[in-house]
Design a protein around this motif. Structure first.
Motif, PDB file in Angstrom:
ATOM      1  N   TYR A  62      13.819  63.028  48.700  1.00  0.00           N
ATOM      2  CA  TYR A  62      12.761  62.325  48.006  1.00  0.00           C
ATOM      3  C   TYR A  62      13.258  62.051  46.594  1.00  0.00           C
ATOM      4  O   TYR A  62      13.798  62.944  45.940  1.00  0.00           O
ATOM      5  CB  TYR A  62      11.498  63.204  47.970  1.00  0.00           C
ATOM      6  CG  TYR A  62      10.278  62.511  47.445  1.00  0.00           C
ATOM      7  CD1 TYR A  62       9.554  61.651  48.253  1.00  0.00           C
ATOM      8  CD2 TYR A  62       9.844  62.705  46.141  1.00  0.00           C
ATOM      9  CE1 TYR A  62       8.428  61.013  47.778  1.00  0.00           C
ATOM     10  CE2 TYR A  62       8.724  62.074  45.662  1.00  0.00           C
ATOM     11  CZ  TYR A  62       8.014  61.228  46.487  1.00  0.00           C
ATOM     12  OH  TYR A  62       6.900  60.591  46.015  1.00  0.00           O
ATOM     13  N   SER A  63      13.105  60.841  46.132  1.00  0.00           N
ATOM     14  CA  SER A  63      13.608  60.483  44.809  1.00  0.00           C
ATOM     15  C   SER A  63      12.570  60.769  43.736  1.00  0.00           C
ATOM     16  O   SER A  63      11.397  60.435  43.888  1.00  0.00           O
ATOM     17  CB  SER A  63      13.964  58.998  44.760  1.00  0.00           C
ATOM     18  OG  SER A  63      14.993  58.721  45.668  1.00  0.00           O
ATOM     19  N   ILE A  64      13.024  61.402  42.675  1.00  0.00           N
ATOM     20  CA  ILE A  64      12.182  61.657  41.507  1.00  0.00           C
ATOM     21  C   ILE A  64      12.885  61.025  40.318  1.00  0.00           C
ATOM     22  O   ILE A  64      14.051  61.306  40.056  1.00  0.00           O
ATOM     23  CB  ILE A  64      11.988  63.170  41.264  1.00  0.00           C
ATOM     24  CG1 ILE A  64      11.297  63.804  42.463  1.00  0.00           C
ATOM     25  CG2 ILE A  64      11.181  63.412  39.998  1.00  0.00           C
ATOM     26  CD1 ILE A  64      11.175  65.298  42.377  1.00  0.00           C
ATOM     27  N   TYR A  65      12.183  60.191  39.621  1.00  0.00           N
ATOM     28  CA  TYR A  65      12.766  59.495  38.482  1.00  0.00           C
ATOM     29  C   TYR A  65      12.342  60.193  37.193  1.00  0.00           C
ATOM     30  O   TYR A  65      11.157  60.289  36.888  1.00  0.00           O
ATOM     31  CB  TYR A  65      12.334  58.028  38.477  1.00  0.00           C
ATOM     32  CG  TYR A  65      12.839  57.302  39.704  1.00  0.00           C
ATOM     33  CD1 TYR A  65      14.128  56.796  39.747  1.00  0.00           C
ATOM     34  CD2 TYR A  65      12.038  57.163  40.833  1.00  0.00           C
ATOM     35  CE1 TYR A  65      14.610  56.152  40.875  1.00  0.00           C
ATOM     36  CE2 TYR A  65      12.508  56.519  41.960  1.00  0.00           C
ATOM     37  CZ  TYR A  65      13.795  56.018  41.979  1.00  0.00           C
ATOM     38  OH  TYR A  65      14.263  55.383  43.090  1.00  0.00           O
ATOM     39  N   GLU A  68      17.130  60.837  31.771  1.00  0.00           N
ATOM     40  CA  GLU A  68      18.407  61.509  31.990  1.00  0.00           C
ATOM     41  C   GLU A  68      18.500  62.823  31.225  1.00  0.00           C
ATOM     42  O   GLU A  68      19.018  63.822  31.733  1.00  0.00           O
ATOM     43  CB  GLU A  68      19.556  60.583  31.578  1.00  0.00           C
ATOM     44  CG  GLU A  68      20.916  61.142  31.898  1.00  0.00           C
ATOM     45  CD  GLU A  68      22.034  60.177  31.537  1.00  0.00           C
ATOM     46  OE1 GLU A  68      23.197  60.594  31.651  1.00  0.00           O
ATOM     47  OE2 GLU A  68      21.752  59.037  31.137  1.00  0.00           O
ATOM     48  N   SER A  69      17.967  62.861  30.012  1.00  0.00           N
ATOM     49  CA  SER A  69      18.036  64.093  29.205  1.00  0.00           C
ATOM     50  C   SER A  69      17.254  65.232  29.880  1.00  0.00           C
ATOM     51  O   SER A  69      17.687  66.388  29.857  1.00  0.00           O
ATOM     52  CB  SER A  69      17.500  63.845  27.800  1.00  0.00           C
ATOM     53  OG  SER A  69      16.167  63.355  27.863  1.00  0.00           O
ATOM     54  N   MET A  70      16.105  64.903  30.513  1.00  0.00           N
ATOM     55  CA  MET A  70      15.340  65.930  31.226  1.00  0.00           C
ATOM     56  C   MET A  70      16.088  66.395  32.468  1.00  0.00           C
ATOM     57  O   MET A  70      16.100  67.591  32.788  1.00  0.00           O
ATOM     58  CB  MET A  70      13.952  65.407  31.609  1.00  0.00           C
ATOM     59  CG  MET A  70      12.993  65.304  30.443  1.00  0.00           C
ATOM     60  SD  MET A  70      11.364  64.718  30.947  1.00  0.00           S
ATOM     61  CE  MET A  70      10.823  66.053  31.991  1.00  0.00           C
ATOM     62  N   GLN A  71      16.711  65.461  33.161  1.00  0.00           N
ATOM     63  CA  GLN A  71      17.483  65.827  34.356  1.00  0.00           C
ATOM     64  C   GLN A  71      18.600  66.812  33.993  1.00  0.00           C
ATOM     65  O   GLN A  71      18.796  67.819  34.677  1.00  0.00           O
ATOM     66  CB  GLN A  71      18.104  64.585  35.000  1.00  0.00           C
ATOM     67  CG  GLN A  71      17.122  63.706  35.714  1.00  0.00           C
ATOM     68  CD  GLN A  71      17.819  62.497  36.335  1.00  0.00           C
ATOM     69  OE1 GLN A  71      19.038  62.422  36.388  1.00  0.00           O
ATOM     70  NE2 GLN A  71      17.023  61.554  36.806  1.00  0.00           N
ATOM     71  N   LYS A  72      19.298  66.513  32.926  1.00  0.00           N
ATOM     72  CA  LYS A  72      20.390  67.387  32.501  1.00  0.00           C
ATOM     73  C   LYS A  72      19.873  68.777  32.138  1.00  0.00           C
ATOM     74  O   LYS A  72      20.500  69.788  32.469  1.00  0.00           O
ATOM     75  CB  LYS A  72      21.136  66.773  31.311  1.00  0.00           C
ATOM     76  CG  LYS A  72      21.991  65.589  31.688  1.00  0.00           C
ATOM     77  CD  LYS A  72      22.706  65.033  30.479  1.00  0.00           C
ATOM     78  CE  LYS A  72      23.563  63.843  30.868  1.00  0.00           C
ATOM     79  NZ  LYS A  72      24.273  63.293  29.699  1.00  0.00           N
TER      80      LYS A  72
END
Length: 117
Positions: A62-65, A68-72
């Motif tokens: 399932y894709s969660i968008y 990028e800073s939060m993903q890292k």
């Protein structure tokens, strides 16, 4: 120059394909019989249900968008806890987002599917 020794191959692709193609087989696969001692017992206590989901390895992508800073940052925390991004996300949803009744309903729905009820 044609190869005169060559012989044509006459195959019935439907009949021959049954031996190799199991994805679209015309025969139904036999249903596995579960022995009584192997039957899964339906969990009733909420803590056991939540732990079941936390340990369960069956997943669907399932894709969660996210920025990028939060993903890292989430990945960094996951690595420090020796977990995957998916495990951290699943635990956050189970512990802080879904209600107890929603988690129980999801478990009961999955249980019924797994046991063909």
């Amino acid at each position: 120059m044609a190869n005169r020794k060559r012989k044509p191959i006459n195959l019935d692709s439907n009949r021959e394909g049954e031996k190799f193609d199991t994805l679209f087989s015309s025969q139904e696969s036999p249903v596995k019989k579960v022995l009584p001692e192997q039957e899964e017992v339906r969990l009733q206590q909420f803590d056991k249900i939540r732990n079941f989901f936390k340990k369960d390895k069956r997943q669907k992508q399932y894709s969660i968008y996210l920025p990028e800073s939060m993903q890292k940052m989430i990945k960094r925390h996951a690595i420090l806890e020796d977990k995957s991004f998916s495990q951290v996300t699943k635990e956050l949803f189970l512990d802080h987002y879904l209600t107890d009744s929603e988690i129980k309903a999801a478990y009961n729905e999955d249980y019924d599917k797994r046991n063909h009820l």
